[in-house]
Scaffold this motif. Sequence first.
Motif, PDB file in Angstrom:
ATOM      1  N   GLU A 177      47.729  31.315  37.853  1.00  0.00           N
ATOM      2  CA  GLU A 177      46.387  31.871  37.735  1.00  0.00           C
ATOM      3  C   GLU A 177      46.427  33.160  36.924  1.00  0.00           C
ATOM      4  O   GLU A 177      47.438  33.859  36.870  1.00  0.00           O
ATOM      5  CB  GLU A 177      45.791  32.132  39.121  1.00  0.00           C
ATOM      6  CG  GLU A 177      45.490  30.845  39.891  1.00  0.00           C
ATOM      7  CD  GLU A 177      44.891  31.127  41.247  1.00  0.00           C
ATOM      8  OE1 GLU A 177      44.545  32.274  41.531  1.00  0.00           O
ATOM      9  OE2 GLU A 177      44.773  30.180  42.046  1.00  0.00           O
ATOM     10  N   HIS A 178      45.302  33.468  36.299  1.00  0.00           N
ATOM     11  CA  HIS A 178      45.203  34.648  35.451  1.00  0.00           C
ATOM     12  C   HIS A 178      44.452  35.758  36.178  1.00  0.00           C
ATOM     13  O   HIS A 178      43.358  35.539  36.697  1.00  0.00           O
ATOM     14  CB  HIS A 178      44.475  34.311  34.145  1.00  0.00           C
ATOM     15  CG  HIS A 178      45.162  33.254  33.332  1.00  0.00           C
ATOM     16  ND1 HIS A 178      45.061  31.917  33.625  1.00  0.00           N
ATOM     17  CD2 HIS A 178      45.960  33.344  32.241  1.00  0.00           C
ATOM     18  CE1 HIS A 178      45.763  31.222  32.750  1.00  0.00           C
ATOM     19  NE2 HIS A 178      46.326  32.062  31.893  1.00  0.00           N
ATOM     20  N   ILE A 179      45.053  36.930  36.202  1.00  0.00           N
ATOM     21  CA  ILE A 179      44.428  38.088  36.835  1.00  0.00           C
ATOM     22  C   ILE A 179      43.971  39.044  35.746  1.00  0.00           C
ATOM     23  O   ILE A 179      44.793  39.599  35.015  1.00  0.00           O
ATOM     24  CB  ILE A 179      45.412  38.812  37.784  1.00  0.00           C
ATOM     25  CG1 ILE A 179      45.919  37.852  38.859  1.00  0.00           C
ATOM     26  CG2 ILE A 179      44.744  40.027  38.417  1.00  0.00           C
ATOM     27  CD1 ILE A 179      46.981  38.464  39.755  1.00  0.00           C
ATOM     28  N   ALA A 180      42.674  39.209  35.623  1.00  0.00           N
ATOM     29  CA  ALA A 180      42.134  40.161  34.646  1.00  0.00           C
ATOM     30  C   ALA A 180      42.086  41.541  35.289  1.00  0.00           C
ATOM     31  O   ALA A 180      41.556  41.704  36.376  1.00  0.00           O
ATOM     32  CB  ALA A 180      40.738  39.729  34.206  1.00  0.00           C
ATOM     33  N   ILE A 181      42.662  42.512  34.606  1.00  0.00           N
ATOM     34  CA  ILE A 181      42.659  43.889  35.110  1.00  0.00           C
ATOM     35  C   ILE A 181      42.012  44.777  34.062  1.00  0.00           C
ATOM     36  O   ILE A 181      42.396  44.752  32.896  1.00  0.00           O
ATOM     37  CB  ILE A 181      44.083  44.382  35.416  1.00  0.00           C
ATOM     38  CG1 ILE A 181      44.716  43.540  36.528  1.00  0.00           C
ATOM     39  CG2 ILE A 181      44.072  45.852  35.819  1.00  0.00           C
ATOM     40  CD1 ILE A 181      46.119  43.953  36.886  1.00  0.00           C
ATOM     41  N   ASP A 182      41.027  45.525  34.491  1.00  0.00           N
ATOM     42  CA  ASP A 182      40.366  46.423  33.555  1.00  0.00           C
ATOM     43  C   ASP A 182      39.828  47.621  34.327  1.00  0.00           C
ATOM     44  O   ASP A 182      39.693  47.583  35.556  1.00  0.00           O
ATOM     45  CB  ASP A 182      39.223  45.710  32.838  1.00  0.00           C
ATOM     46  CG  ASP A 182      38.820  46.419  31.544  1.00  0.00           C
ATOM     47  OD1 ASP A 182      39.456  47.445  31.220  1.00  0.00           O
ATOM     48  OD2 ASP A 182      37.891  45.956  30.884  1.00  0.00           O
ATOM     49  N   ALA A 215      40.617  44.278  39.690  1.00  0.00           N
ATOM     50  CA  ALA A 215      41.396  43.064  39.424  1.00  0.00           C
ATOM     51  C   ALA A 215      40.556  41.847  39.801  1.00  0.00           C
ATOM     52  O   ALA A 215      39.935  41.811  40.862  1.00  0.00           O
ATOM     53  CB  ALA A 215      42.696  43.074  40.222  1.00  0.00           C
ATOM     54  N   TYR A 216      40.579  40.849  38.921  1.00  0.00           N
ATOM     55  CA  TYR A 216      39.678  39.704  39.051  1.00  0.00           C
ATOM     56  C   TYR A 216      40.449  38.419  38.756  1.00  0.00           C
ATOM     57  O   TYR A 216      41.196  38.338  37.780  1.00  0.00           O
ATOM     58  CB  TYR A 216      38.529  39.907  38.051  1.00  0.00           C
ATOM     59  CG  TYR A 216      37.579  38.763  37.874  1.00  0.00           C
ATOM     60  CD1 TYR A 216      36.528  38.565  38.766  1.00  0.00           C
ATOM     61  CD2 TYR A 216      37.694  37.894  36.786  1.00  0.00           C
ATOM     62  CE1 TYR A 216      35.629  37.529  38.576  1.00  0.00           C
ATOM     63  CE2 TYR A 216      36.803  36.864  36.595  1.00  0.00           C
ATOM     64  CZ  TYR A 216      35.767  36.684  37.492  1.00  0.00           C
ATOM     65  OH  TYR A 216      34.881  35.661  37.303  1.00  0.00           O
ATOM     66  N   ASP A 217      40.298  37.422  39.632  1.00  0.00           N
ATOM     67  CA  ASP A 217      40.951  36.127  39.444  1.00  0.00           C
ATOM     68  C   ASP A 217      40.076  35.275  38.525  1.00  0.00           C
ATOM     69  O   ASP A 217      38.967  34.895  38.892  1.00  0.00           O
ATOM     70  CB  ASP A 217      41.133  35.433  40.797  1.00  0.00           C
ATOM     71  CG  ASP A 217      41.996  34.181  40.697  1.00  0.00           C
ATOM     72  OD1 ASP A 217      41.724  33.360  39.804  1.00  0.00           O
ATOM     73  OD2 ASP A 217      42.927  34.014  41.501  1.00  0.00           O
ATOM     74  N   ILE A 218      40.579  34.988  37.325  1.00  0.00           N
ATOM     75  CA  ILE A 218      39.773  34.280  36.327  1.00  0.00           C
ATOM     76  C   ILE A 218      39.479  32.850  36.751  1.00  0.00           C
ATOM     77  O   ILE A 218      38.363  32.355  36.596  1.00  0.00           O
ATOM     78  CB  ILE A 218      40.486  34.305  34.963  1.00  0.00           C
ATOM     79  CG1 ILE A 218      40.478  35.734  34.398  1.00  0.00           C
ATOM     80  CG2 ILE A 218      39.831  33.355  33.979  1.00  0.00           C
ATOM     81  CD1 ILE A 218      41.199  35.886  33.087  1.00  0.00           C
ATOM     82  N   GLU A 222      36.782  35.326  41.321  1.00  0.00           N
ATOM     83  CA  GLU A 222      36.605  36.157  42.502  1.00  0.00           C
ATOM     84  C   GLU A 222      37.309  37.493  42.314  1.00  0.00           C
ATOM     85  O   GLU A 222      38.382  37.560  41.705  1.00  0.00           O
ATOM     86  CB  GLU A 222      37.187  35.468  43.742  1.00  0.00           C
ATOM     87  CG  GLU A 222      36.450  34.223  44.173  1.00  0.00           C
ATOM     88  CD  GLU A 222      37.035  33.639  45.443  1.00  0.00           C
ATOM     89  OE1 GLU A 222      38.010  34.212  45.981  1.00  0.00           O
ATOM     90  OE2 GLU A 222      36.520  32.597  45.902  1.00  0.00           O
ATOM     91  N   PRO A 223      36.752  38.562  42.850  1.00  0.00           N
ATOM     92  CA  PRO A 223      37.441  39.861  42.832  1.00  0.00           C
ATOM     93  C   PRO A 223      38.631  39.830  43.768  1.00  0.00           C
ATOM     94  O   PRO A 223      38.618  39.146  44.799  1.00  0.00           O
ATOM     95  CB  PRO A 223      36.364  40.848  43.316  1.00  0.00           C
ATOM     96  CG  PRO A 223      35.452  40.011  44.152  1.00  0.00           C
ATOM     97  CD  PRO A 223      35.426  38.658  43.507  1.00  0.00           C
ATOM     98  N   LEU A 224      39.671  40.551  43.416  1.00  0.00           N
ATOM     99  CA  LEU A 224      40.876  40.605  44.244  1.00  0.00           C
ATOM    100  C   LEU A 224      41.058  41.976  44.890  1.00  0.00           C
ATOM    101  O   LEU A 224      41.302  42.079  46.083  1.00  0.00           O
ATOM    102  CB  LEU A 224      42.107  40.262  43.399  1.00  0.00           C
ATOM    103  CG  LEU A 224      42.148  38.833  42.840  1.00  0.00           C
ATOM    104  CD1 LEU A 224      43.301  38.681  41.867  1.00  0.00           C
ATOM    105  CD2 LEU A 224      42.251  37.816  43.965  1.00  0.00           C
ATOM    106  N   PHE A 242      48.190  51.168  39.902  1.00  0.00           N
ATOM    107  CA  PHE A 242      47.319  50.171  40.521  1.00  0.00           C
ATOM    108  C   PHE A 242      48.103  48.902  40.850  1.00  0.00           C
ATOM    109  O   PHE A 242      47.984  48.332  41.938  1.00  0.00           O
ATOM    110  CB  PHE A 242      46.162  49.864  39.573  1.00  0.00           C
ATOM    111  CG  PHE A 242      45.221  48.797  40.052  1.00  0.00           C
ATOM    112  CD1 PHE A 242      44.297  49.057  41.042  1.00  0.00           C
ATOM    113  CD2 PHE A 242      45.256  47.517  39.494  1.00  0.00           C
ATOM    114  CE1 PHE A 242      43.421  48.073  41.485  1.00  0.00           C
ATOM    115  CE2 PHE A 242      44.389  46.532  39.919  1.00  0.00           C
ATOM    116  CZ  PHE A 242      43.465  46.810  40.922  1.00  0.00           C
ATOM    117  N   ILE A 243      48.917  48.444  39.905  1.00  0.00           N
ATOM    118  CA  ILE A 243      49.714  47.234  40.116  1.00  0.00           C
ATOM    119  C   ILE A 243      50.749  47.443  41.215  1.00  0.00           C
ATOM    120  O   ILE A 243      50.960  46.582  42.072  1.00  0.00           O
ATOM    121  CB  ILE A 243      50.390  46.818  38.798  1.00  0.00           C
ATOM    122  CG1 ILE A 243      49.341  46.294  37.815  1.00  0.00           C
ATOM    123  CG2 ILE A 243      51.460  45.767  39.035  1.00  0.00           C
ATOM    124  CD1 ILE A 243      49.878  45.987  36.441  1.00  0.00           C
TER     125      ILE A 243
END
Length: 410
Positions: A177-182, A215-218, A222-224, A242-243
């Motif tokens: 799964e892809h985790i978008a972090i911004d 952090a968001y699960d693409i 859903e937000p993580l 953060f990570i």
Amino acid sequence: MAVPEEVKKVPRPVNTTVYDAGRDGPKRFFVRERIGCKYIKGHNPQPVYGKVIGYIYEGKFIPKGLELRTDKPDSLSFGSAAFAYSVCQTLKQELFESFEIKTALTLLTIALLRVLKPRVPNSRLNSLYERSWISMFIPGIQLSGNTVSKLLNNLGKDAEKRRHFFARRLSNVSGFEHIAIDGTLKQDSSIVNDLSGFSYKSRLKGCRDISVIYAYDIERMEPLCAQVFPGHCIDASAYREFIRENKIEKGIIVADKGFPSSKLADELKQHPGLHFLTPVRRNVVNIEKLELLKFDGVLAGTKQQVLYAKRKSVSGRFFYSFKDTGLESSEQKDYLNHRLRHNDFNNENYLGKKEKFGLIVFESDQDLSPKSAYLCYQDRWLLELMFKKYKSNEQLVDSRVQSQDGRTRN
């Protein structure tokens, strides 16, 4: 008190009597029905009176009528509440694993109500709860303004519980799964917020900010997890912390240019299940070195015509380049308008930039299909839209608790 004769003489149902409540108002003279007799040995039978059936008011008998209900409304909003509740069962279980059951359900209820009506203040949550089907799905929740404010205040104090909840969310992320972090800067010049600081954009805005990283699960959309940092904290440092703090140990991180892959070196080495897909700047040497401007084809299934290229570097990293024709046209137009306003057009500079208008380049340690890499970029844009709404559209100018001078802002 004795009931006045003129009140007693008012026509009313038979087998009733009038009482005086002793205080002025529409219900002062109330009428009760007789329901039987009570026999007492050695005495005359005594009447037994039951419930109040009406009132004597302005010389007339007024039936009692039906009182307004004080428990639940006779109709509840269903559709949006049912949909929101139907997709939060995993979230509910994760809350149960991190918080006491009443706290977990209260937090879930508040979240659901804010989905239904984002601008609702704390003082009106209980009213919205009683008028929504959420009160049927999750009954018995107390949501007075003071109760909600106290709960959120206590939640803000307990970083350990929040981290545990985030860890439960992240544990369900698979390695594919892809985790978008911004992150985004939110204007905050509060005198009582220790995180408020002058960011690198302060010279343009003239105000202090706080930094919010998300952090968001693409795949699951859903937000993580989320965390707030001081406004003057450097992006790369904040992202790395953060990570580490949230123990993001698996998945493919899709970050922005403020978090280059070099800053992930330690995390990638320590966690084999953690990978990355990050955009690189248009002046990176690898663009020319790997001939990323020589495209392999056109992506299928996208709204705009998008050219793509994929290359593997000597170090084993994969590079993906995309040229969005819609973005190319928009950037070229903006560039030429800027030159026109400043009257400084230079053909050599223009030709040097023209070939990179609309260009997006990514670096990754994963061998992905070009379409997968591009869709990750598109889905990550949802975070940008969320930040825009958070900062502008929603106009979140208060905390729903108190202002800086201590006055309640519910």
